[in-house]
Design a protein around this motif. Structure first.
Motif, mmCIF file in Angstrom:
data_model
loop_
_atom_site.group_PDB
_atom_site.id
_atom_site.type_symbol
_atom_site.label_atom_id
_atom_site.label_comp_id
_atom_site.label_asym_id
_atom_site.label_seq_id
_atom_site.Cartn_x
_atom_site.Cartn_y
_atom_site.Cartn_z
ATOM 1 N N GLU A 1 -4.405 14.676 5.326
ATOM 2 C CA GLU A 1 -2.860 14.476 5.848
ATOM 3 C C GLU A 1 -2.329 12.975 5.311
ATOM 4 O OE1 GLU A 1 -0.767 14.510 10.189
ATOM 5 O OE2 GLU A 1 -2.672 13.431 9.976
ATOM 6 N N LEU A 2 -3.306 11.993 5.186
ATOM 7 C CA LEU A 2 -3.020 10.819 4.564
ATOM 8 C C LEU A 2 -3.564 10.233 3.411
ATOM 9 C CD1 LEU A 2 -3.012 8.474 7.922
ATOM 10 C CD2 LEU A 2 -0.843 9.678 6.628
ATOM 11 N N VAL B 1 5.658 14.216 2.175
ATOM 12 C CA VAL B 1 5.665 15.389 1.482
ATOM 13 C C VAL B 1 5.254 16.626 2.364
ATOM 14 C CG1 VAL B 1 5.623 14.307 -0.834
ATOM 15 C CG2 VAL B 1 3.478 15.452 0.339
ATOM 16 N N PRO B 2 5.452 17.881 2.155
ATOM 17 C CA PRO B 2 5.172 18.913 2.935
ATOM 18 C C PRO B 2 3.634 19.177 2.660
ATOM 19 C CG PRO B 2 7.138 19.598 1.774
ATOM 20 C CD PRO B 2 6.650 18.323 1.391
ATOM 21 N N LEU C 1 0.786 -1.243 -0.038
ATOM 22 C CA LEU C 1 0.041 0.007 -0.043
ATOM 23 C C LEU C 1 0.920 1.288 0.019
ATOM 24 C CD1 LEU C 1 -3.010 0.918 0.557
ATOM 25 C CD2 LEU C 1 -2.397 1.131 2.881
ATOM 26 N N THR C 2 0.616 2.264 -0.859
ATOM 27 C CA THR C 2 1.426 3.289 -0.885
ATOM 28 C C THR C 2 0.631 4.214 0.093
ATOM 29 O OG1 THR C 2 2.115 2.969 -3.272
ATOM 30 C CG2 THR C 2 2.326 5.199 -2.276
ATOM 31 N N LEU C 3 1.470 5.171 1.038
ATOM 32 C CA LEU C 3 0.808 5.704 1.804
ATOM 33 C C LEU C 3 1.520 7.310 1.618
ATOM 34 C CD1 LEU C 3 -0.066 5.097 5.616
ATOM 35 C CD2 LEU C 3 0.608 7.193 4.890
ATOM 36 N N LEU C 4 0.682 8.180 1.214
ATOM 37 C CA LEU C 4 1.384 9.405 1.036
ATOM 38 C C LEU C 4 0.865 10.285 2.575
ATOM 39 C CD1 LEU C 4 2.296 12.021 -0.509
ATOM 40 C CD2 LEU C 4 -0.138 12.122 -1.420
ATOM 41 N N PHE C 5 1.885 10.832 3.075
ATOM 42 C CA PHE C 5 1.671 11.302 4.320
ATOM 43 C C PHE C 5 2.132 12.583 4.169
ATOM 44 C CE2 PHE C 5 3.811 11.485 8.804
ATOM 45 C CZ PHE C 5 2.724 12.260 9.131
ATOM 46 N N ARG C 6 1.338 13.552 4.323
ATOM 47 C CA ARG C 6 1.665 15.243 4.218
ATOM 48 C C ARG C 6 1.835 15.499 5.446
ATOM 49 N NH1 ARG C 6 -2.897 14.336 0.506
ATOM 50 N NH2 ARG C 6 -2.341 14.597 -1.612
#
Length: 107
Positions: free
Chosen positions: A58-59, A49-50, A6-11
């Motif tokens: 956020e996620l 990423v910011p 699973l790709t989790l993009l965390f801002r």
């Protein structure tokens, strides 16, 4: 055959780094990318990423090229033996420790 990660993009909010957070957020995210992949390395691929746009979550979750809802991500992780609430807790704890270490390194 193992399930894909699973790709989790965390801002990450610049404000978590204090009033000078906007000038530190990019190097902080680079540092975070060195640490976060240790959380569930067999199940999760991280992108940190910011978070400059607060309208963005956020996620964000992706599987292959498809975006998943939080519920879908939770179900997917459960198939691999991971609870999304527990993972969120680990994310929060790891972020808090990393922020402390990063800010201490600036002194």
């Amino acid at each position: 055959m193992p399930l894909p990660k699973l790709t989790l993009l965390f801002r990450v909010e610049p404000g978590c780094l204090g009033p000078d957070g906007p000038q530190h957020i990019a190097p902080f995210c680079t540092l975070a990318m060195q640490l976060f992949p240790r959380l569930e390395p067999d199940r999760v691929q991280w992108q940190i990423v910011p978070r400059h746009d607060k309208r963005l979550d956020e996620l964000e979750f992706h599987l292959t090229s498809r975006r998943l809802s939080e519920e879908q991500a939770s179900q997917y992780l459960a198939q691999t033996g991971v609870s999304l609430p527990q993972l969120r807790e680990r994310i929060d704890e790891t972020l808090a420790r990393l922020v402390e270490r990063y800010l201490a390194s600036l002194d």
